[in-house]
Scaffold this motif. Structure first.
Motif, PDB file in Angstrom:
ATOM      1  N   GLY A 902       0.812  -1.119   0.048  1.00 39.96           N
ATOM      2  CA  GLY A 902      -0.123   0.015  -0.111  1.00 39.96           C
ATOM      3  C   GLY A 902       0.834   1.335  -0.038  1.00 39.96           C
ATOM      4  N   GLU A 903       1.885   1.310   0.711  1.00 37.47           N
ATOM      5  CA  GLU A 903       2.725   2.478   0.913  1.00 37.47           C
ATOM      6  C   GLU A 903       3.609   2.688  -0.425  1.00 37.47           C
ATOM      7  OE1 GLU A 903       3.883   2.403   5.670  1.00 37.47           O
ATOM      8  OE2 GLU A 903       5.018   1.195   4.188  1.00 37.47           O
ATOM      9  N   ILE A 904       3.887   1.413  -0.977  1.00 42.26           N
ATOM     10  CA  ILE A 904       4.593   1.335  -2.463  1.00 42.26           C
ATOM     11  C   ILE A 904       3.706   2.094  -3.264  1.00 42.26           C
ATOM     12  CG2 ILE A 904       5.597   0.129  -4.197  1.00 42.26           C
ATOM     13  CD1 ILE A 904       6.464  -1.795  -2.188  1.00 42.26           C
ATOM     14  N   ALA A 905       2.288   1.800  -3.523  1.00 41.46           N
ATOM     15  CA  ALA A 905       1.585   2.058  -4.346  1.00 41.46           C
ATOM     16  C   ALA A 905       1.171   3.649  -4.128  1.00 41.46           C
ATOM     17  CB  ALA A 905       0.110   1.684  -3.836  1.00 41.46           C
ATOM     18  N   ALA A 906       0.984   4.173  -3.129  1.00 37.78           N
ATOM     19  CA  ALA A 906       1.013   5.615  -2.701  1.00 37.78           C
ATOM     20  C   ALA A 906       2.109   6.435  -3.290  1.00 37.78           C
ATOM     21  CB  ALA A 906       0.902   5.760  -1.120  1.00 37.78           C
ATOM     22  N   LYS A 907       3.462   5.968  -2.974  1.00 36.24           N
ATOM     23  CA  LYS A 907       4.520   6.699  -3.362  1.00 36.24           C
ATOM     24  C   LYS A 907       4.551   6.777  -4.971  1.00 36.24           C
ATOM     25  CE  LYS A 907       7.443   6.512   0.877  1.00 36.24           C
ATOM     26  NZ  LYS A 907       7.538   7.824   0.759  1.00 36.24           N
ATOM     27  N   LEU A 908       4.486   5.414  -5.599  1.00 40.33           N
ATOM     28  CA  LEU A 908       4.434   5.580  -7.038  1.00 40.33           C
ATOM     29  C   LEU A 908       3.262   5.886  -7.818  1.00 40.33           C
ATOM     30  CD1 LEU A 908       6.802   2.406  -7.395  1.00 40.33           C
ATOM     31  CD2 LEU A 908       7.484   4.773  -7.354  1.00 40.33           C
ATOM     32  N   PHE A 909       2.327   6.348  -7.358  1.00 36.25           N
ATOM     33  CA  PHE A 909       0.655   6.725  -7.664  1.00 36.25           C
ATOM     34  C   PHE A 909       0.241   5.500  -8.512  1.00 36.25           C
ATOM     35  CE2 PHE A 909       3.518  10.431  -7.493  1.00 36.25           C
ATOM     36  CZ  PHE A 909       2.671  11.215  -6.538  1.00 36.25           C
ATOM     37  N   ILE A 910       0.306   4.363  -7.951  1.00 35.98           N
ATOM     38  CA  ILE A 910      -0.285   3.276  -8.738  1.00 35.98           C
ATOM     39  C   ILE A 910      -1.023   2.416  -7.711  1.00 35.98           C
ATOM     40  CG2 ILE A 910       1.926   2.748 -10.235  1.00 35.98           C
ATOM     41  CD1 ILE A 910       2.914   0.839  -8.417  1.00 35.98           C
ATOM     42  N   SER A 911      -1.849   1.512  -8.089  1.00 38.11           N
ATOM     43  CA  SER A 911      -2.911   0.676  -7.208  1.00 38.11           C
ATOM     44  C   SER A 911      -2.029   0.002  -6.552  1.00 38.11           C
ATOM     45  CB  SER A 911      -3.887   0.177  -8.136  1.00 38.11           C
ATOM     46  OG  SER A 911      -3.361  -1.046  -8.687  1.00 38.11           O
ATOM     47  N   THR A 912      -2.525  -0.521  -5.231  1.00 36.38           N
ATOM     48  CA  THR A 912      -2.050  -1.744  -4.387  1.00 36.38           C
ATOM     49  C   THR A 912      -2.001  -2.958  -5.190  1.00 36.38           C
ATOM     50  OG1 THR A 912      -3.124  -0.608  -2.734  1.00 36.38           O
ATOM     51  CG2 THR A 912      -2.178  -2.947  -2.205  1.00 36.38           C
ATOM     52  N   LYS A 913      -2.836  -3.390  -6.039  1.00 36.16           N
ATOM     53  CA  LYS A 913      -2.657  -4.598  -6.844  1.00 36.16           C
ATOM     54  C   LYS A 913      -1.738  -4.513  -7.907  1.00 36.16           C
ATOM     55  CE  LYS A 913      -5.526  -7.363  -9.672  1.00 36.16           C
ATOM     56  NZ  LYS A 913      -6.801  -7.701 -10.578  1.00 36.16           N
ATOM     57  N   THR A 914      -1.418  -3.554  -8.516  1.00 42.29           N
ATOM     58  CA  THR A 914      -0.328  -3.162  -9.255  1.00 42.29           C
ATOM     59  C   THR A 914       0.875  -3.475  -8.635  1.00 42.29           C
ATOM     60  OG1 THR A 914      -1.403  -1.964 -10.932  1.00 42.29           O
ATOM     61  CG2 THR A 914       0.599  -1.806 -11.161  1.00 42.29           C
ATOM     62  N   ALA A 915       1.096  -2.735  -7.335  1.00 44.92           N
ATOM     63  CA  ALA A 915       2.329  -3.009  -6.668  1.00 44.92           C
ATOM     64  C   ALA A 915       2.673  -4.320  -6.322  1.00 44.92           C
ATOM     65  CB  ALA A 915       2.127  -2.087  -5.348  1.00 44.92           C
ATOM     66  N   SER A 916       1.370  -5.180  -5.878  1.00 44.35           N
ATOM     67  CA  SER A 916       1.555  -6.499  -5.659  1.00 44.35           C
ATOM     68  C   SER A 916       2.106  -7.389  -6.777  1.00 44.35           C
ATOM     69  CB  SER A 916       0.199  -7.065  -5.060  1.00 44.35           C
ATOM     70  OG  SER A 916       0.264  -8.448  -4.830  1.00 44.35           O
ATOM     71  N   VAL A 917       1.604  -7.243  -7.913  1.00 44.76           N
ATOM     72  CA  VAL A 917       2.097  -7.500  -9.166  1.00 44.76           C
ATOM     73  C   VAL A 917       3.555  -7.469  -9.459  1.00 44.76           C
ATOM     74  CG1 VAL A 917       1.982  -7.974 -11.718  1.00 44.76           C
ATOM     75  CG2 VAL A 917      -0.262  -7.711 -10.217  1.00 44.76           C
ATOM     76  N   HIS A 918       4.212  -6.255  -9.261  1.00 41.59           N
ATOM     77  CA  HIS A 918       5.448  -5.954  -9.475  1.00 41.59           C
ATOM     78  C   HIS A 918       6.459  -6.849  -8.208  1.00 41.59           C
ATOM     79  CE1 HIS A 918       5.301  -2.822 -12.448  1.00 41.59           C
ATOM     80  NE2 HIS A 918       4.635  -2.135 -11.756  1.00 41.59           N
ATOM     81  N   VAL A 919       5.911  -6.748  -7.246  1.00 38.73           N
ATOM     82  CA  VAL A 919       6.517  -7.682  -6.209  1.00 38.73           C
ATOM     83  C   VAL A 919       6.586  -9.118  -6.348  1.00 38.73           C
ATOM     84  CG1 VAL A 919       6.696  -8.331  -3.856  1.00 38.73           C
ATOM     85  CG2 VAL A 919       6.147  -6.040  -4.335  1.00 38.73           C
ATOM     86  N   SER A 920       5.614  -9.505  -6.776  1.00 32.18           N
ATOM     87  CA  SER A 920       5.610 -10.928  -7.326  1.00 32.18           C
ATOM     88  C   SER A 920       6.712 -11.276  -8.433  1.00 32.18           C
ATOM     89  CB  SER A 920       4.380 -11.467  -7.734  1.00 32.18           C
ATOM     90  OG  SER A 920       3.166 -11.517  -6.888  1.00 32.18           O
ATOM     91  N   ASN A 921       6.643 -10.032  -9.314  1.00 32.33           N
ATOM     92  CA  ASN A 921       7.621 -10.556 -10.667  1.00 32.33           C
ATOM     93  C   ASN A 921       9.045 -10.381 -10.274  1.00 32.33           C
ATOM     94  OD1 ASN A 921       5.510 -10.646 -12.391  1.00 32.33           O
ATOM     95  ND2 ASN A 921       5.563  -8.593 -12.897  1.00 32.33           N
ATOM     96  N   ILE A 922       9.231  -9.318  -9.061  1.00 34.71           N
ATOM     97  CA  ILE A 922      10.664  -9.294  -8.607  1.00 34.71           C
ATOM     98  C   ILE A 922      11.265 -10.640  -7.936  1.00 34.71           C
ATOM     99  CG2 ILE A 922      11.977  -8.154  -6.756  1.00 34.71           C
ATOM    100  CD1 ILE A 922      10.324  -5.777  -7.485  1.00 34.71           C
ATOM    101  N   LEU A 923      10.218 -11.104  -7.190  1.00 35.17           N
ATOM    102  CA  LEU A 923      10.735 -12.438  -6.380  1.00 35.17           C
ATOM    103  C   LEU A 923      10.838 -13.467  -7.371  1.00 35.17           C
ATOM    104  CD1 LEU A 923       7.928 -12.462  -3.570  1.00 35.17           C
ATOM    105  CD2 LEU A 923      10.069 -11.537  -3.513  1.00 35.17           C
ATOM    106  N   ALA A 924      10.170 -13.616  -8.534  1.00 38.09           N
ATOM    107  CA  ALA A 924      10.439 -14.437  -9.540  1.00 38.09           C
ATOM    108  C   ALA A 924      11.679 -14.423 -10.176  1.00 38.09           C
ATOM    109  CB  ALA A 924       9.365 -14.717 -10.475  1.00 38.09           C
ATOM    110  N   LYS A 925      11.887 -13.069 -10.683  1.00 40.47           N
ATOM    111  CA  LYS A 925      13.023 -12.976 -11.388  1.00 40.47           C
ATOM    112  C   LYS A 925      14.414 -12.991 -10.586  1.00 40.47           C
ATOM    113  CE  LYS A 925      11.146  -9.802 -14.807  1.00 40.47           C
ATOM    114  NZ  LYS A 925      11.331  -8.125 -15.334  1.00 40.47           N
ATOM    115  N   LEU A 926      14.343 -12.730  -9.359  1.00 40.11           N
ATOM    116  CA  LEU A 926      15.502 -12.992  -8.216  1.00 40.11           C
ATOM    117  C   LEU A 926      15.649 -14.445  -7.675  1.00 40.11           C
ATOM    118  CD1 LEU A 926      15.278  -9.618  -6.130  1.00 40.11           C
ATOM    119  CD2 LEU A 926      16.693 -10.201  -8.206  1.00 40.11           C
TER     120      LEU A 926
END
Length: 957
Positions: A902-926
């Motif tokens: 939620g805090e990431i979404a607020a800082k980047l002006f995106i939705s919480t769902k979009t932030a969650s998707v980004h986090v999932s992609n990061i975990l997979a790539k790393l």
């Protein structure tokens, strides 16, 4: 060019190469200073001679030798030798022309040119500037290599001048090469502090010489003896000399002459001396009482020997390489040789020889190489205490004597006070002489010593004595406490005023009132300051003290401005100019205060012009690089407001190079922190401000620094890489809620920063009410409309208010950073209203405005905001499908900083769902299973987020 002896140098190729590179840098980029240190006999002079010899076709080499008498340096000895050589080679008229407005001050070191300066600090600085100008102009005609030998034997005046030169010399092709014995610098040796300050100057370097290795020692022995030595001789020389070049050379000479090699350097030196005739040995012992160098005529008068016999003995000493002739006399070939010979004087012989020198100099003062200082030394060495005491105090009280010299002489006299008959008959009783010594220490820039001396004087001052005398001593105490920024100055001045009569005006009372008024002003007690300054004006008018009246009018004007009567205060200060210019010190104070008050009034161009006019006037008085340096910061401040950041930075750097007093240094370093922040170097700004935590927290008597530091700190905590609105709020409130008022202009700026902190989440509704109450209670000031508009915008924080702020002519007349800052805030407000199309040109305009003035921090924040909001050109993906995208790097940085989706979404002006998707992609790539593991990878591999884990946060703008 000063002649140098041929140098026998081995094992120093690396050092010679380093000196050559420094010389190249001096020719290319401007003046350089190199400090060559090493223990006695380590080859410092040999190295310098070799380097100077290599410069013979490319530069004029000028050599000055520091001269000590009984452990005390002769004032300006080395500088005088250098300037005399310039007068010989270039002509006196040319040297005077080069010295500019302060040419008469050269009389302090060159008798016959101008007049000896008075005792004021201004005259000392004028001399320093004149010397600097002479050297620079001479170097522009032909590059200069200045050699100052044996700095450890120098006096404080020479050291302070060298420190000034290191800071003030600019782009002239000039190199200063000094030598000193580092083994003589005990922990409390005063030269240690001077060297520490010198090496902090840009363009100054230190070169340390160590012992030679066995191979170089063998090479040296070969050079001395003319043939390769046997391995046994080389081993013996190396073992006994321990690689000390001068000792190795003397051992090699002994071996070459068939003399048993001595075990100590002193034995080696004396062995050579003892090969001379007894008459020559006696002559050398007598000459050693004069120091490392001496004039022929003086020695002839002292020894009272037939000229033919004297010449024969001197020639024998020269042929044996004990003495080296110069223009008017001789010098011992090496300081160690001089010391060995001087130590041979028996106690009774020592006293008689020094007494003979004293008799001759007393009868023929024209033979003095040190303008009377050597006479005083010889009198003390001869144990003629009454004569020495009177001579020392007579010289110390001479207004033409440099402050450091006067201080040394006063202290020497005080040391033997109890050994002298009727000492009080010379200048006064013991506390009087302590007071005089303290005054000399104040003007010599030695506040710690001044404080110790004046407190001793006060302890011996009877409570029922002359009240004005006691008042004078309290004023000196306050002057000593001021530069040290210690408490007690106000109390001392209040007592001084109370001791002077309010019925019969005197200059002492005028001085005490003027000084007290200015200290009250610096402490933020403006109402009290105004009352005291008004009385100071009356007393100064009644006693004819125009300079005191001008200074007091300055103080009254500042108090009026701070109390809300800014127009009247500015008019009063303008009217004070004529009186202020009665003395250089009060004139300097006028220009500093006048430019500063114009700055606070928001008249930035006028403030800049006034400060630079003050610099020009300082130049006309020969003080451009001293008191003029204080005004450089006052010019830089409005230049920052005008958006001239690059030029302001150059002025601040130049002023800091000139080693200003601590109070001006705080101002300059604060400006340096502000420039670092706007230049997007927040870490540098943080490092600077940490050094002044005590002043930021109000733990000093001079509170004007607190508000300046709090403003810089507030901006840093709002716009830095780790925003901390609560810290910004606390810093502002520490000033706004403090017991004493600050400048209304700065208080309004802090009110704006406090409002910004509230808008960023600091404080509560109650705090908003508190801030409104604080701002309502501030005294009126001319630039209130600028900051009031910004406060309203911060607290309202909507599109309409920020748009009105961006379009406001009032805000446009304020500091140049406000419009781009307000544009960023308007862009953010538009994005939060989902009006991204309108936000894009607003943010682009803000970035363009910020770029125009060099505010890279605001450029980056505007671009970052556009980027986070998805404005501008689309971002390109990496060709590597497993690499993190730019957005994913931003998300990972926030994950590493501990933010939720939620805090990431607020800082980047995106939705919480979009932030969650980004986090999932990061975990997979790393290839990690959790957010914690991803954060750990980011800290272990900072390149994953393009820098330090956590990156730079969005902040409030």
């Amino acid at each position: 060019m000063t002649q140098r002896q041929p140098a026998l140098v081995v094992g120093r190729s690396a050092e010679l190469h380093e000196l050559a590179e420094t010389w190249t840098a001096a020719l290319r980029d401007g003046a350089r200073v190199t400090l060559v240190g090493g223990s006695a006999g380590m080859g410092k002079t040999t190295l310098v001679n070799a380097f100077a010899g290599s410069m013979a076709d490319d530069a004029e080499v000028l050599v000055g030798q520091c001269v000590a008498f009984g452990g005390e340096g002769m004032p300006y000895a080395a500088v005088a030798q250098i300037l005399r050589e310039l007068v010989r080679s270039r002509g006196q008229d040319q040297v005077i022309a080069w010295a500019g407005a302060g040419w008469e001050s050269l009389g302090a070191v060159l008798p016959g040119i101008g007049s000896s300066p008075g005792p004021s600090n201004v005259e000392r600085l004028r001399l320093y500037e004149a010397v600097t100008l002479v050297l620079e102009e001479a170097a522009r005609e032909l590059p200069l290599l200045l050699v100052i030998e044996d700095l450890h034997w120098g006096d404080p005046s020479t050291w302070h001048l060298l420190r000034f030169l290191a800071a003030a010399l600019t782009d002239a092709p000039l190199m200063v090469l000094t030598t000193y014995r580092d083994d003589e610098l005990h922990r409390r040796h005063p030269l240690r502090a001077v060297l520490a300050e010198l090496v902090r100057q840009r363009g100054t370097s230190r070169l340390s010489l160590g012992p030679l290795d066995d191979g170089s020692t063998s090479e040296l022995v070969t050079a001395v003896t003319g043939e390769p030595p046997s391995s046994a001789v080389t081993a013996t020389v190396y073992r006994r000399s321990e690689g000390v070049p001068y000792f190795a050379e003397e051992l090699a000479r002994a071996a070459a002459e068939g003399v048993d090699m001595p075990w100590t350097l002193r034995d080696a030196l004396l062995a050579r001396v003892r090969q001379l005739s007894e008459a020559t040995q006696q002559l050398l012992r007598t000459a050693s009482a004069a120091g490392t160098q001496f004039d022929h005529d003086l020695l002839a008068a002292v020894v009272d020997t037939a000229p033919e016999s004297l010449d024969a003995a001197l020639r024998e000493a020269v042929d044996a390489a004990i003495l080296v002739p110069d223009d008017t006399g001789y010098r011992f070939r090496h300081a160690l040789l001089y010391e060995a010979v001087h130590d041979e004087l028996l106690p009774g012989e020592h006293t008689r020889v020094h007494g003979r020198f004293a008799d001759v100099l007393g009868q023929r003062p024209e033979l003095s190489a040190a303008r009377g200082h050597d006479l005083i030394h010889h009198l003390f060495a001869a144990h003629r205490m009454d004569e020495a005491f009177r001579a020392a105090l007579g010289k110390a009280s001479d207004r033409s004597v440099a402050h450091h010299v006067a201080l040394s002489l006063y202290e020497r006299a005080l040391e033997v006070w109890d050994l002298v008959e009727e000492p009080e008959s010379v200048l006064g009783d013991h506390p009087v002489v302590l007071q005089m010594a303290a005054g000399a220490a104040v003007w010599a820039g030695e506040p710690e010593r001044a404080l110790a001396l004046i407190e001793a004087s006060l302890r011996e001052t009877p409570s029922d004595g002359d009240p004005e005398l006691l008042a004078k001593r309290l004023i000196i105490k306050a002057r000593a406490l001021g530069p040290l920024m210690r408490p007690g100055a106000l109390e001392a001045l209040e007592e001084a005023v109370a001791l002077t009569s309010s019925e019969e005006p005197t200059l002492v009372r005028a001085l005490a009132l003027d000084f007290l008024g200015s200290q009250l002003m610096l402490a933020g007690r403006f109402a009290d300051s105004k009352v005291v300054a008004e009385e100071a004006i009356e007393v100064a008018t009644a006693t004819g003290g125009a300079a005191y009246r001008g200074s007091a009018r300055n103080t009254r004007a500042i108090a009026l401005c701070a109390l809300g009567e800014e127009e009247q205060g500015l008019a009063e200060m303008a009217a004070a100019r004529e009186d202020s210019e009665a003395r250089p010190r009060t004139a300097s104070r006028f220009w500093v205060n006048w430019s500063n008050q114009l700055m606070l009034a928001g008249r930035y161009q006028q403030a800049k012009d006034a400060a630079l006019e003050g610099v020009e006037l300082a130049r006309a008085k020969g003080l451009e690089r001293s008191s003029g340096a204080m005004l450089l910061g006052n010019a830089a401040d409005p230049m920052i407001a005008l958006g001239e950041l690059a030029e302001a930075g150059r002025l601040v750097d130049r002023a800091l190079d000139l080693a200003p007093p601590r109070n001006h240094m705080i101002q300059l370093r604060t400006l340096q922190a502000v420039l670092a922040l706007w230049g997007d170097r927040p870490e540098e700004a943080e490092r600077i401000l940490v050094d002044f935590t005590a002043a930021l927290e109000g733990r000093t008597e001079q509170v004007q620094f607190q508000s300046e530091l709090a403003i810089a700190y507030g901006w840093l905590k709002l716009l830095g890489p780790e925003p901390d609105p609560a810290a910004a709020w606390t810093a502002a409130q520490r000033v706004l809620r403090g017991p004493l008022p600050h400048s209304p202009s700065r208080s309004w700026q802090l009110g704006f920063l406090a409002a910004s902190a509230l808008g960023a989440g600091a404080g509560t509704r109650t705090d908003r009410d508190l801030l409104a109450e604080q701002l309502a209670g501030l005294a009126p000031c001319l630039n209130r409309p600028v900051w009031e508009a910004m406060v309203v915008a911060e607290l309202t924080d909507d599109v309409e208010t920020w748009r009105a702020t961006v379009d406001s002519p009032t805000v446009a007349a304020g500091p140049a950073v406000l419009l781009p800052y307000a544009g960023i805030r308007l862009g953010r407000a538009l994005i939060e209203q989902q009006d991204r199309a309108a936000a894009q040109p607003v943010l682009a305009r803000a970035a363009e405005r910020a770029a125009r003035i060099g505010a890279r921090l605001l450029v980056r924040r505007a671009e970052d905001l556009q980027h986070r909001a998805g404005l501008g050109a689309p971002r390109r993906r990496s060709a590597d499908p497993t690499a993190l995208t730019v957005r994913e790097r931003e998300v990972l940085a926030l994950v590493a900083a501990g933010h939720s989706n939620g805090e990431i979404a607020a800082k980047l002006f995106i939705s919480t769902k979009t932030a969650s998707v980004h986090v999932s992609n990061i975990l997979a790539k790393l290839g990690v299973a959790s957010r914690g593991a991803a954060a750990a990878r980011a800290h272990e591999e900072p390149e994953l987020v393009g820098g330090g884990a956590g990156g730079r946060s969005a902040g409030t703008a």
